[in-house]
Scaffold this active site. Structure first.
Site, mmCIF file in Angstrom:
data_model
loop_
_atom_site.group_PDB
_atom_site.id
_atom_site.type_symbol
_atom_site.label_atom_id
_atom_site.label_comp_id
_atom_site.label_asym_id
_atom_site.label_seq_id
_atom_site.Cartn_x
_atom_site.Cartn_y
_atom_site.Cartn_z
ATOM 1 N N THR A 128 -10.635 -14.847 6.782
ATOM 2 C CA THR A 128 -9.186 -14.657 6.630
ATOM 3 C C THR A 128 -8.512 -15.366 7.795
ATOM 4 O O THR A 128 -9.040 -15.380 8.908
ATOM 5 C CB THR A 128 -8.856 -13.151 6.652
ATOM 6 O OG1 THR A 128 -9.315 -12.585 5.435
ATOM 7 C CG2 THR A 128 -7.377 -12.881 6.825
ATOM 8 N N ARG A 156 -7.466 -5.825 -7.158
ATOM 9 C CA ARG A 156 -7.446 -5.193 -5.834
ATOM 10 C C ARG A 156 -6.578 -6.004 -4.866
ATOM 11 O O ARG A 156 -6.659 -7.223 -4.789
ATOM 12 C CB ARG A 156 -8.879 -5.119 -5.319
ATOM 13 C CG ARG A 156 -9.022 -4.555 -3.902
ATOM 14 C CD ARG A 156 -9.127 -5.635 -2.868
ATOM 15 N NE ARG A 156 -9.464 -5.110 -1.541
ATOM 16 C CZ ARG A 156 -9.388 -5.825 -0.425
ATOM 17 N NH1 ARG A 156 -9.003 -7.083 -0.473
ATOM 18 N NH2 ARG A 156 -9.706 -5.299 0.733
ATOM 19 N N GLY A 158 -5.665 -6.089 -0.710
ATOM 20 C CA GLY A 158 -6.083 -5.560 0.594
ATOM 21 C C GLY A 158 -4.892 -5.343 1.492
ATOM 22 O O GLY A 158 -3.769 -5.124 1.038
ATOM 23 N N ASP A 159 -5.121 -5.426 2.779
ATOM 24 C CA ASP A 159 -4.057 -5.188 3.752
ATOM 25 C C ASP A 159 -3.154 -6.402 3.951
ATOM 26 O O ASP A 159 -2.011 -6.257 4.381
ATOM 27 C CB ASP A 159 -4.668 -4.820 5.114
ATOM 28 C CG ASP A 159 -5.592 -5.919 5.633
ATOM 29 O OD1 ASP A 159 -6.405 -6.442 4.833
ATOM 30 O OD2 ASP A 159 -5.507 -6.266 6.821
ATOM 31 N N THR A 179 -7.688 -8.980 10.448
ATOM 32 C CA THR A 179 -8.765 -9.322 9.527
ATOM 33 C C THR A 179 -9.810 -8.227 9.610
ATOM 34 O O THR A 179 -9.994 -7.600 10.650
ATOM 35 C CB THR A 179 -9.373 -10.705 9.826
ATOM 36 O OG1 THR A 179 -10.390 -10.962 8.853
ATOM 37 C CG2 THR A 179 -9.981 -10.779 11.212
ATOM 38 N N GLY A 180 -10.475 -8.003 8.495
ATOM 39 C CA GLY A 180 -11.450 -6.922 8.397
ATOM 40 C C GLY A 180 -11.281 -6.237 7.060
ATOM 41 O O GLY A 180 -10.602 -6.761 6.172
ATOM 42 N N GLY A 182 -9.740 -4.372 4.486
ATOM 43 C CA GLY A 182 -8.333 -4.040 4.302
ATOM 44 C C GLY A 182 -8.038 -2.589 4.012
ATOM 45 O O GLY A 182 -7.005 -2.058 4.417
HETATM 46 N N1 ASP Z 1 -8.413 -8.106 5.313
HETATM 47 C C1 ASP Z 1 -8.807 -8.853 4.156
HETATM 48 C C2 ASP Z 1 -8.783 -7.960 2.945
HETATM 49 O O1 ASP Z 1 -9.200 -6.818 3.021
HETATM 50 C C3 ASP Z 1 -10.144 -9.493 4.234
HETATM 51 C C4 ASP Z 1 -10.566 -10.059 5.549
HETATM 52 O O2 ASP Z 1 -9.832 -10.004 6.521
HETATM 53 O O3 ASP Z 1 -11.673 -10.596 5.627
HETATM 54 O O4 ASP Z 1 -8.396 -8.425 1.899
#
Ligand code: ASP
Length: 188
Positions: A128, A156, A158-159, A179-180, A182
């Site tokens: 991301t 879906r 995410g954040d 990032t991570g 979500g």
């Molecule tokens: N945060 C992003 C999500 O959950 C994915 C990522 O940061 O790798 O969609």
């Protein structure tokens, strides 16, 4: 705001990252892209979720912020807004990379055999992109763009398109791009 927009746009165009070209694939083998941007001085923000034909989702997020009365647009409606505002669209093939496709295939195989180890492999979720900037007058801005998580389903989100979860900017506080996983950011 321009530095954040331009930086994220470059990263979206680079196939190494999970954003724009090079985004991860959904369970059905599509690319559904999320992005958002926020300006710390005005607290204005724009976000898009689940777009499939917009070359640079960060440009669309910025257009939502500047040219619509809304903060978040998703799916078909967001794409309609892109077309009406002259935001570049591409065929879905533009986003394809072999590496991301192979990752989805491996994950689908693991799902079938119920091993699931790849889901927990940290290499799986990197990529991301985001940018935060502070200018000479103390103005903050933040932007984030992603394809989300490999093998995601059911539209879906995410954040990343959620202001206050994946992206936030306030001149008096901070600017953040996350990032991570979500689901955790949204809950917190
Ligand atoms: N945060 C992003 C999500 O959950 C994915 C990522 O940061 O790798 O969609």
């Amino acid at each position: 705001l321009d530095a954040v927009t331009q930086t994220v746009q470059w990263l979206e165009d680079c196939p190494l990252f999970n954003a724009g070209r090079g985004a991860v694939f959904t369970h059905e083998g599509r690319n559904e892209l999320d992005a958002s941007i926020m300006e710390g001085r005005t607290q204005m923000a724009g976000a898009v979720g689940g777009v499939t034909i917009v070359k640079n989702p960060i440009l669309l997020a910025r257009a939502v912020m500047e040219k619509s009365p809304h903060v978040m647009l998703t799916g078909r409606g967001a794409e309609q807004f892109a077309l009406e505002n002259g935001i570049e669209t591409v065929s879905s093939a533009w986003f394809y990379t072999e590496e991301r496709w192979n990752t989805l295939q491996k994950m689908l195989e693991e799902e079938k055999s119920k091993t699931g180890s790849l889901t927990h492999n940290p290499d799986y979720k990197f990529g991301t992109v985001g940018c935060v900037a502070l200018d000479q007058s103390g103005n903050l801005a933040a932007g984030t763009s992603t394809g989300g998580m490999t093998n995601k389903r059911w539209n879906r989100l995410g954040d990343t398109p959620v202001i206050g979860a994946g992206t936030y900017a306030d001149n008096n506080v901070c600017a953040v791009s996350c990032t991570g996983h979500g689901e955790y950011f949204i809950r917190y």
